[in-house]
Scaffold this motif. Structure first.
Motif, PDB file in Angstrom:
ATOM      1  N   GLU A 208      16.986  33.842 -56.922  1.00 30.69           N
ATOM      2  CA  GLU A 208      15.533  33.906 -57.096  1.00 30.69           C
ATOM      3  C   GLU A 208      14.822  33.088 -56.030  1.00 30.69           C
ATOM      4  O   GLU A 208      13.761  33.481 -55.525  1.00 30.69           O
ATOM      5  N   ASN A 209      15.392  31.959 -55.660  1.00 34.93           N
ATOM      6  CA  ASN A 209      14.791  31.135 -54.609  1.00 34.93           C
ATOM      7  C   ASN A 209      14.809  31.853 -53.267  1.00 34.93           C
ATOM      8  O   ASN A 209      13.861  31.737 -52.465  1.00 34.93           O
ATOM      9  N   MET A 210      15.885  32.604 -53.002  1.00 31.81           N
ATOM     10  CA  MET A 210      15.981  33.348 -51.750  1.00 31.81           C
ATOM     11  C   MET A 210      14.871  34.372 -51.624  1.00 31.81           C
ATOM     12  O   MET A 210      14.345  34.630 -50.532  1.00 31.81           O
ATOM     13  N   ILE A 223      13.012  37.171 -46.981  1.00 31.26           N
ATOM     14  CA  ILE A 223      14.100  38.031 -47.441  1.00 31.26           C
ATOM     15  C   ILE A 223      13.502  39.131 -48.309  1.00 31.26           C
ATOM     16  O   ILE A 223      12.878  38.848 -49.338  1.00 31.26           O
ATOM     17  N   THR A 224      13.661  40.370 -47.888  1.00 34.88           N
ATOM     18  CA  THR A 224      13.052  41.494 -48.595  1.00 34.88           C
ATOM     19  C   THR A 224      13.643  41.657 -49.987  1.00 34.88           C
ATOM     20  O   THR A 224      12.922  41.870 -50.965  1.00 34.88           O
ATOM     21  N   ASP A 225      14.970  41.547 -50.086  1.00 35.60           N
ATOM     22  CA  ASP A 225      15.614  41.683 -51.391  1.00 35.60           C
ATOM     23  C   ASP A 225      17.022  41.106 -51.318  1.00 35.60           C
ATOM     24  O   ASP A 225      17.641  41.079 -50.236  1.00 35.60           O
ATOM     25  N   VAL A 226      17.521  40.655 -52.450  1.00 38.86           N
ATOM     26  CA  VAL A 226      18.901  40.201 -52.574  1.00 38.86           C
ATOM     27  C   VAL A 226      19.349  40.482 -53.998  1.00 38.86           C
ATOM     28  O   VAL A 226      18.586  40.293 -54.948  1.00 38.86           O
ATOM     29  N   ILE A 248      21.657  35.073 -38.562  1.00 39.01           N
ATOM     30  CA  ILE A 248      20.651  34.719 -39.555  1.00 39.01           C
ATOM     31  C   ILE A 248      21.182  34.789 -40.985  1.00 39.01           C
ATOM     32  O   ILE A 248      20.864  33.935 -41.815  1.00 39.01           O
ATOM     33  N   VAL A 249      22.002  35.797 -41.298  1.00 39.50           N
ATOM     34  CA  VAL A 249      22.516  35.915 -42.670  1.00 39.50           C
ATOM     35  C   VAL A 249      23.431  34.734 -42.992  1.00 39.50           C
ATOM     36  O   VAL A 249      23.330  34.119 -44.058  1.00 39.50           O
ATOM     37  N   THR A 250      24.329  34.419 -42.072  1.00 39.93           N
ATOM     38  CA  THR A 250      25.237  33.287 -42.271  1.00 39.93           C
ATOM     39  C   THR A 250      24.447  31.986 -42.432  1.00 39.93           C
ATOM     40  O   THR A 250      24.770  31.150 -43.283  1.00 39.93           O
ATOM     41  N   ARG A 251      23.401  31.828 -41.640  1.00 37.76           N
ATOM     42  CA  ARG A 251      22.600  30.606 -41.695  1.00 37.76           C
ATOM     43  C   ARG A 251      21.801  30.510 -42.995  1.00 37.76           C
ATOM     44  O   ARG A 251      21.600  29.403 -43.538  1.00 37.76           O
ATOM     45  N   ILE A 252      21.347  31.660 -43.509  1.00 39.82           N
ATOM     46  CA  ILE A 252      20.604  31.657 -44.780  1.00 39.82           C
ATOM     47  C   ILE A 252      21.481  31.122 -45.905  1.00 39.82           C
ATOM     48  O   ILE A 252      21.086  30.221 -46.658  1.00 39.82           O
TER      49      ILE A 252
END
Length: 295
Positions: A208-210, A223-226, A248-252
């Protein structure tokens, strides 16, 4: 080629040889005609391999400037000579008026300020396997993605964006510099969806935080969706973003205390992996190229 076409081809070849005998009146012509028929027939049963278009820059000395301009679709060679003499063409910033001037692929050739591309635009989509480098100097014995598309084209294509060595998924190659530049810096980013395997389950709280965005080095990444992937453990998630920043994904996920164990890009700017097995590639359709140009 159909059976009817092959039989017609042999009949025509035979008739042509007979006419040659009557017109020349000699046996030698008949033997030559027969020899040609046998050669054609012997090849008729062999599979016909498509010929790869030869790059106009296979000659290390480059090509004539007027041919370069003609290949780019601006005008004919004769018209190109007129424009060159009039000073409409520059090479690496210098106005060239010399007839017969030769240029190489890496040269910056411009017509009235517009940069030209002398090769047919190519757009190739690869479903990258893990273990292949995209850019930079691979380690000793390392393999690059260019090996996987080496038979697709003779043009000098480059990847749009990057994927890590162990990352998998969609990677676009093109020699269309205008489109590549546009995709590299789109106004609203490029829609990308990744399937990610983490070293532990992603908590609902972190998920939810993402969705509210994550700060990376002081800059907020939207982030559009997860979400969790259906019928998979909660360490398997899908994430949709538009950022084109490296890793970017790895860093997120790292910013939230997770390590990415596997990364697979399944959507890139509307392009998907449908009917494209891992390690295989295909040419984009005309409509797909148009759609990318509208991003």
């Amino acid at each position: 080629m159909s059976r009817h076409d092959r039989s017609s081809g042999r009949k025509n070849s035979k008739n042509t040889g007979s006419r040659g005998d009557r017109s020349s009146g000699g046996k030698q012509s008949g033997r030559q005609g027969g020899g040609m028929r046998n050669k054609s027939q012997s090849r008729g049963n062999a599979p016909i391999k498509p010929k790869m278009e030869k790059s106009p820059f296979s000659n290390t000395e480059g090509i004539r400037l007027n041919k370069y301009i003609a290949n780019s679709g601006i005008c004919s060679r004769r018209e190109a000579d007129i424009y060159i003499a009039a000073g409409n063409v520059t090479v690496n910033g210098d106005t060239i008026t010399e007839m017969g001037y030769r240029v190489k692929l890496e040269d910056d050739v411009r017509f009235d300020g517009r940069r030209l591309n002398p090769e047919k635009p190519e757009y190739i989509l690869l479903n990258k396997p893990a273990g292949f480098f995209v850019t930079g100097n691979p380690e000793k014995g390392g393999r690059t993605v260019l090996e996987l598309i080496s038979k697709a084209t003779k043009a000098r294509v480059s990847p749009v964006g990057k994927l890590d060595n162990q990352a998998k998924g969609l990677l676009l190659f093109t020699n269309d510099g205008t489109l590549a530049k546009k995709l590299a810096k789109p106004k609203n980013g490029i829609r990308q969806i990744y399937q990610v395997s983490l070293n532990k389950n992603l908590s609902k709280e972190d998920m939810e935080n993402m969705k509210e965005g994550v700060y990376i080095e002081g800059s907020k990444v939207q982030i559009t969706d997860v979400s969790y992937i259906d019928d998979k453990p909660h360490n398997e998630v899908g994430i949709e973003i538009r950022s084109i920043k490296e890793h970017i994904v790895t860093r997120i996920f790292k910013s939230l205390g997770y390590e990415v164990e596997s990364l697979d890009r399944v959507v890139f700017g509307g392009l998907t992996k449908k009917d494209l097995p891992r390690g295989r590639h295909r040419q984009l359709t005309e409509q797909e190229v148009i759609n990318l140009g509208m991003l």
